[in-house]
Design a protein around this motif. Sequence first.
Motif, PDB file in Angstrom:
ATOM      1  N   PHE A 148       0.663  -1.223  -0.037  1.00  0.00           N
ATOM      2  CA  PHE A 148      -0.027  -0.042   0.159  1.00  0.00           C
ATOM      3  C   PHE A 148       0.833   1.305   0.078  1.00  0.00           C
ATOM      4  O   PHE A 148       1.813   1.427   0.937  1.00  0.00           O
ATOM      5  N   CYS A 149       0.741   2.188  -0.933  1.00  0.00           N
ATOM      6  CA  CYS A 149       1.553   3.343  -1.071  1.00  0.00           C
ATOM      7  C   CYS A 149       0.870   4.492  -0.525  1.00  0.00           C
ATOM      8  O   CYS A 149      -0.216   4.688  -0.915  1.00  0.00           O
ATOM      9  N   LEU A 150       1.422   5.184   0.440  1.00  0.00           N
ATOM     10  CA  LEU A 150       0.567   6.364   1.157  1.00  0.00           C
ATOM     11  C   LEU A 150       1.739   7.643   0.970  1.00  0.00           C
ATOM     12  O   LEU A 150       2.710   7.461   1.381  1.00  0.00           O
ATOM     13  N   SER A 184      -2.268  15.706   0.646  1.00  0.00           N
ATOM     14  CA  SER A 184      -1.945  15.026  -0.527  1.00  0.00           C
ATOM     15  C   SER A 184      -2.954  14.988  -1.756  1.00  0.00           C
ATOM     16  O   SER A 184      -4.143  15.099  -1.434  1.00  0.00           O
ATOM     17  N   SER A 185      -2.489  15.288  -2.858  1.00  0.00           N
ATOM     18  CA  SER A 185      -3.198  15.403  -4.069  1.00  0.00           C
ATOM     19  C   SER A 185      -2.407  15.025  -5.223  1.00  0.00           C
ATOM     20  O   SER A 185      -1.416  15.292  -5.090  1.00  0.00           O
ATOM     21  N   PRO A 186      -2.905  14.375  -6.344  1.00  0.00           N
ATOM     22  CA  PRO A 186      -2.007  13.734  -7.465  1.00  0.00           C
ATOM     23  C   PRO A 186      -0.966  15.060  -7.967  1.00  0.00           C
ATOM     24  O   PRO A 186      -0.069  14.840  -8.191  1.00  0.00           O
ATOM     25  N   GLU A 187      -1.754  16.239  -8.243  1.00  0.00           N
ATOM     26  CA  GLU A 187      -1.045  17.248  -8.800  1.00  0.00           C
ATOM     27  C   GLU A 187       0.206  17.719  -7.833  1.00  0.00           C
ATOM     28  O   GLU A 187       1.439  17.951  -8.204  1.00  0.00           O
ATOM     29  N   TRP A 239       5.822  18.140  -5.864  1.00  0.00           N
ATOM     30  CA  TRP A 239       6.788  18.250  -4.582  1.00  0.00           C
ATOM     31  C   TRP A 239       7.726  17.169  -4.765  1.00  0.00           C
ATOM     32  O   TRP A 239       8.804  17.178  -4.332  1.00  0.00           O
ATOM     33  N   ARG A 240       7.255  16.259  -5.486  1.00  0.00           N
ATOM     34  CA  ARG A 240       8.262  14.961  -5.538  1.00  0.00           C
ATOM     35  C   ARG A 240       9.083  15.095  -6.296  1.00  0.00           C
ATOM     36  O   ARG A 240      10.350  14.903  -6.343  1.00  0.00           O
ATOM     37  N   ALA A 300       4.390  10.271 -12.190  1.00  0.00           N
ATOM     38  CA  ALA A 300       3.100  10.102 -11.664  1.00  0.00           C
ATOM     39  C   ALA A 300       2.680   8.919 -11.021  1.00  0.00           C
ATOM     40  O   ALA A 300       3.050   7.849 -11.184  1.00  0.00           O
ATOM     41  N   HIS A 301       2.088   8.994  -9.807  1.00  0.00           N
ATOM     42  CA  HIS A 301       2.068   7.963  -8.682  1.00  0.00           C
ATOM     43  C   HIS A 301       2.961   7.103  -8.429  1.00  0.00           C
ATOM     44  O   HIS A 301       2.917   6.031  -8.779  1.00  0.00           O
ATOM     45  N   SER A 302       4.299   7.811  -8.245  1.00  0.00           N
ATOM     46  CA  SER A 302       5.479   6.703  -8.106  1.00  0.00           C
ATOM     47  C   SER A 302       6.011   7.270  -6.854  1.00  0.00           C
ATOM     48  O   SER A 302       7.349   7.827  -6.604  1.00  0.00           O
ATOM     49  N   PRO A 303       5.661   6.793  -5.700  1.00  0.00           N
ATOM     50  CA  PRO A 303       6.243   7.178  -4.478  1.00  0.00           C
ATOM     51  C   PRO A 303       7.649   6.450  -4.140  1.00  0.00           C
ATOM     52  O   PRO A 303       8.255   6.826  -3.436  1.00  0.00           O
TER      53      PRO A 303
END
Length: 436
Positions: free
Chosen positions: A7-9, A81-84, A89-90, A114-117
Amino acid sequence: MSQSGPFCLTAYEYETLPLSRYPELLPSHLDALDRLQLQQNANWFTRLHSSLRFNQFVGVIQVTGLLLEILPKTDDVRRTSSPEADDHWRQVLLQMLAYVHDLSVAVPDAAHLAHSPHAMLDLFVAALVEEADSLLRQGLVKQYHTTDGNRSALKGRLLFQQHITHNLTHGERFFTRHQTYDHAHPLNSLIRMALQLATGQVRSPALAARTRALLLHWPELPPVAVPADSPQLNRKTERYHKALELALLLLRGHSPTLRSGRTEAVALLFDMNTLFERYVARHLQRAAAKRRGHVRLQNSRVFWPGISIRPDLVLTLTTGAKPAEVSHTFILDTKWKLPKNHRPSSDDMQQIFAYCHLWKAGHGVLLYPRAGKAPAEIRRRYSDSHWAPDIAIEGHAYFAPVLGNGAVLNDSLGNDIIDYLEKSLVQKSVTPTSPA
């Protein structure tokens, strides 16, 4: 929870995360985070009854079933947190880390983030693989060490007691102590240990495959203790500096025994205040080298017997031509935060004033990242000091343009800061009204 991975948070520094918002965040995840923080003697977060409150650390923590990413936050203290926002900030954080640690690999662009923690961990592993591969091609360092063991030929010194014990019925063998010259060097062992750790932690299949392929060519070596301080390098081992730095980053954040069964966990976290200080310092060092300037870091002086103080940066600029050259000293304290109403606190201004007295500096600068509607600068002259009557001390709150367009960092940050400081030398600030 995804069946294909943990699970990615994603969260932000100083954010308080309500646990009820994330049913996928299990008690076992929280217990593993607690144990990892305790083992690392760290203060990354505080676990409350119904929430998780983060401190000033950013990066990634990976435990069984969970990948937790913590991103920096300056522009909006209420932002979550939001996708944008996460992608933005990543990208900022990865670029800052790559610049500070001088990583030899490119930071992924926004489309690949995108969506790559997991991108941060993969970035450091990719850099380690690049450096380790370069060392392997150059030839790994060797050293002499003493080896005891049975041999088919007499070499070195015969150990009689062990020889009798092991070879009473084997006259063709000799138990000896002899010198061996091979790759069994602690530096090679540390890098191998980091590569072995990385194969089980990276999310990119291509990077994991490349890491495993590199390990096939790396000599088999026994593990060694991870040192608390970086080992001293010499002329022959100086080329190991970057690979060793990356290896120790991974190894020091690794915990192989969170619970029985060798459950592995890794934390790659950075104090955002320290990261911002090092980021500004590197920019200033590169700019000052071309501008008749010099930057000193970790420069401390005794403030009171047994107590020393240390500003983040001491910058010296030289103006004028010989023989009338003039040296100007600036004290800079970096702050990865936005002060309330864009006004520096009285404690910070008093601290800068004390620094200026000890270093006989005419300018003390609190350096913040510029965000939102922050002003470019706030500049005032301190009241005249009885203890430094010959120095007119000015205090600055400078909001540095850290970001360029979008999520791209400002490559000319160092020059922008020095331009502002040089301009302040020829412009008079407002003098405060003296008390009656």
